[in-house]
Enzyme design. Structure first.
Site, PDB file in Angstrom:
ATOM      1  N   THR A 213       0.862  -1.187   0.000  1.00 14.92           N
ATOM      2  CA  THR A 213       0.000   0.000   0.000  1.00 14.92           C
ATOM      3  C   THR A 213       0.901   1.241   0.000  1.00 14.92           C
ATOM      4  O   THR A 213       2.002   1.191   0.531  1.00 14.92           O
ATOM      5  CB  THR A 213      -0.833  -0.031   1.294  1.00 14.92           C
ATOM      6  OG1 THR A 213      -1.764  -1.097   1.176  1.00 14.92           O
ATOM      7  CG2 THR A 213      -1.578   1.267   1.555  1.00 14.92           C
ATOM      8  N   ARG A 241     -14.737  -6.434  -0.010  1.00 19.74           N
ATOM      9  CA  ARG A 241     -14.074  -6.105   1.267  1.00 19.74           C
ATOM     10  C   ARG A 241     -13.415  -4.712   1.181  1.00 19.74           C
ATOM     11  O   ARG A 241     -12.781  -4.363   0.197  1.00 19.74           O
ATOM     12  CB  ARG A 241     -13.013  -7.165   1.578  1.00 19.74           C
ATOM     13  CG  ARG A 241     -12.204  -6.894   2.845  1.00 19.74           C
ATOM     14  CD  ARG A 241     -10.892  -6.195   2.544  1.00 19.74           C
ATOM     15  NE  ARG A 241     -10.031  -6.101   3.710  1.00 19.74           N
ATOM     16  CZ  ARG A 241      -8.921  -5.382   3.749  1.00 19.74           C
ATOM     17  NH1 ARG A 241      -8.529  -4.697   2.694  1.00 19.74           N
ATOM     18  NH2 ARG A 241      -8.184  -5.328   4.826  1.00 19.74           N
ATOM     19  N   THR A 264      -0.487   1.433   7.048  1.00 18.21           N
ATOM     20  CA  THR A 264      -0.428   0.256   6.178  1.00 18.21           C
ATOM     21  C   THR A 264      -0.318  -0.990   7.042  1.00 18.21           C
ATOM     22  O   THR A 264       0.378  -0.973   8.060  1.00 18.21           O
ATOM     23  CB  THR A 264       0.748   0.335   5.193  1.00 18.21           C
ATOM     24  OG1 THR A 264       0.815  -0.903   4.466  1.00 18.21           O
ATOM     25  CG2 THR A 264       2.080   0.581   5.869  1.00 18.21           C
TER      26      THR A 264
END
Ligand code: ASP
Length: 349
Positions: A213, A241, A264
């Site tokens: 991320t 999700r 993250t």
């Protein structure tokens, strides 16, 4: 009386000067946390990550140096990382269990608490710019799925076929994870190139728990801070999700009165602990220092809950910190007039 008047004038002048003094800009970024260890990293991969992180840091630094806003710097650097297949954001995002790329992103302006977020987008090339458009051009904070993509298209953002986000490396990561979980492998997505004959070389540490991320927090010359985060989420996540990255207060938060944070890690824990907002609240209401606040939430609260991940944070004084409980986190920081620091491992010198 006259002396008193002069004194108050000079005090006032002095205060005005302080208020108008340009801030020194500063920026911190991350490219994900996880099992990132020296022993698993070959020199070529390490150099590739280093170069990408350096380029994104430079992009943010340049933007700030030219007088751009913290928001501009956050968006510009994240756009670069979204286009970089090394990171789990935009092109190079991980796949859901059904073989799709569903992208999440958020951005927040610490000067006015405005925020924009998107989740589950599949056709917008730059989810971070879409999050900014939601913040600036809609009455809402968060849009999801088809509605978010349609909003992007109607505001002239660059749209792509879902196959644009495909990378072989992430596809193989999905296949491996589904095999491990004993779940069915979905067909290769439309628009993906034909399957290669031989296995694709792993880039980075061979472990599903490497994230990727991306997030940026910045302080501009006007003294404003901002935060942004963009991600493909977790490999083999369920259809629909949503992680912490686009949840304001969980993976992303910014408030000039405290700090700007991007996180993250395994998002479910970050959501339950409202990680980003809790760090800012510790700073704002308890007067805890920025590093101590980040450590309290990551090293104590998250770790006690058995969650994994990390954060980067910045404040209007230009303090730049990070904290993570994983073996590594791709991270970098630089302030006006300073030297860039780029680190990956826990045991960094
Ligand atoms: N926090 C992200 C999520 O749970 C994943 C990550 O940071 O790697 O969606």
């Amino acid at each position: 009386m006259r002396k008193h008047f002069l004194l108050s004038c000079s005090f006032l002048l002095c205060m005005t000067a302080v208020a108008q003094a340009p801030h020194k800009w500063a920026v911190v970024l991350h490219g994900g946390a996880g099992v990132i260890e020296r022993k698993n990293m070959d020199p070529k991969t390490e150099a590739a990550y280093r170069a990408s992180i350096h380029a994104a840091l430079e992009k943010a630094a340049d933007t700030l140096d030219k007088g751009g806003s913290a928001l501009d710097a956050v968006e510009a650097a994240i756009r670069m990382m979204e286009d970089d297949p090394l990171f789990n954001a935009g092109r190079g995002a991980v796949f859901t269990a059904t073989g799709k790329n569903e992208l999440d992103a958020a951005i927040m302006d610490g000067s006015n608490l405005k925020a924009g977020a998107v989740a589950g987008v599949t056709r917008t090339r730059h989810p971070i710019s879409l999050a900014r458009a939601v913040m600036e051009k809609s009455l809402h904070v968060m849009l999801v799925g088809t509605g978010a993509d349609e909003f992007a298209a109607s505001h002239g953002l660059e749209m792509v076929d879902p196959g644009f986000f495909f990378t072989e490396r992430r596809w193989q990561g999905l296949v491996k994870e589904l095999q491990r979980e004993g779940k069915p492998i979905p067909p290769r997505p439309a628009g993906a190139p034909p399957a290669p004959g031989k296995p694709v070389a792993e880039i980075g540490p061979p472990d599903a728990h490497k994230f990727g991320t991306v997030g940026v927090v910045a302080l501009d010359k006007q003294g404003n801070i901002a935060a942004g985060t963009s991600t493909g989420g977790l490999t083999a996540k369920m259809w629909g999700r949503v992680g912490d990255s686009p949840i304001i207060g969980a993976g992303t938060y910014a408030d000039n009165r405290s700090c700007a944070v991007s996180g993250t890690g395994t998002g479910e824990y970050f959501i339950r602990l409202t990680v980003a907002r809790t760090i800012c609240a510790l700073v704002q209401y308890k007067g805890v220092g920025l590093q101590a606040a980040a450590d309290e939430v990551i090293q104590h609260q998250l770790t006690e809950m058995k969650g994994d991940g990390g954060v980067i944070a910045i404040d209007t004084k230009g303090d730049m910190v990070w904290s993570f409980n994983t073996p590594g986190m791709y991270r970098a920081r630089v302030a006006e007039g300073g030297k860039p620091e780029i680190e990956m491992y826990r045991d960094q010198p």
